[in-house]
Motif scaffolding. Structure first.
Motif, PDB file in Angstrom:
ATOM      1  N   PRO A   1       0.724  -1.076  -0.172  1.00  0.00           N
ATOM      2  CA  PRO A   1       0.211  -0.008   0.116  1.00  0.00           C
ATOM      3  C   PRO A   1       0.963   1.231  -0.125  1.00  0.00           C
ATOM      4  O   PRO A   1       1.917   1.377   0.642  1.00  0.00           O
ATOM      5  N   GLU A   2       0.368   2.300  -0.795  1.00  0.00           N
ATOM      6  CA  GLU A   2       0.959   3.519  -0.905  1.00  0.00           C
ATOM      7  C   GLU A   2       2.147   3.657  -1.542  1.00  0.00           C
ATOM      8  O   GLU A   2       3.141   4.446  -1.594  1.00  0.00           O
ATOM      9  N   LYS A   3       2.548   2.636  -2.336  1.00  0.00           N
ATOM     10  CA  LYS A   3       3.782   2.578  -3.319  1.00  0.00           C
ATOM     11  C   LYS A   3       3.338   2.166  -4.710  1.00  0.00           C
ATOM     12  O   LYS A   3       2.857   1.113  -4.962  1.00  0.00           O
ATOM     13  N   PRO A   4       3.279   3.268  -5.575  1.00  0.00           N
ATOM     14  CA  PRO A   4       2.822   3.015  -7.075  1.00  0.00           C
ATOM     15  C   PRO A   4       3.577   1.965  -7.538  1.00  0.00           C
ATOM     16  O   PRO A   4       4.892   1.704  -7.550  1.00  0.00           O
TER      17      PRO A   4
END
Length: 146
Positions: free
Chosen positions: A69-72
């Motif tokens: 999550p929160e790392k594209p």
């Protein structure tokens, strides 16, 4: 049988290129691991005859990457993933991808859906099977063959 070989080759390539990322196949009923992980899906497997002893096998895969999550995706593995999918080794033979891309489908409402990597492989193969020629035989009067 070839379908399983190319699935195994893709799994091997992903495991070598990304040893810290789990891999599951959509076709297998396995528990979903914690992110990050890859989920592969074979979306096309077709065989097209070219000549008597040659045919083309085409395989298309979708490879979903579920990031932490929160790392594209782009920040994590985009370039390395596209590069690693360009060549597979299938049964000891190199197989180049005919196309590799990152796709983010859009729905009818214009909203972007979940993205995935798409890789398509085309292999020309030969078969050892010899076609049996049908020979016409002449029937004798009374039902026997001449």
């Amino acid at each position: 049988m070839l379908t399983q070989h190319i699935r195994d080759a893709l799994a091997s390539r992903l495991s070598i290129s990304f040893p810290d990322i789990s891999l599951i196949s959509k076709e297998d009923a396995v528990p979903i691991p914690e992110p990050p992980y890859f989920q592969t899906e074979l979306t096309l497997a077709e065989f097209e005859p070219i000549s008597t002893h040659r045919y083309t096998a085409r395989f298309r895969f979708k490879i979903y990457y579920v990031p932490v999550p929160e790392k594209p995706v782009a920040a994590m593995i985009m370039d390395e993933m596209l590069e690693s999918l360009t060549t597979l080794e299938v049964e000891g033979r190199p197989c180049r991808a005919s196309s590799v891309a990152w796709e983010r489908p859009t729905g009818n409402d214009g909203a972007s859906g979940e993205g995935y990597f798409r890789a398509e492989y085309v292999i020309q193969l030969t078969t050892d099977q010899v076609e049996m020629e049908s020979k016409m035989q002449i029937l004798k009067q009374g039902g026997g063959l001449k």
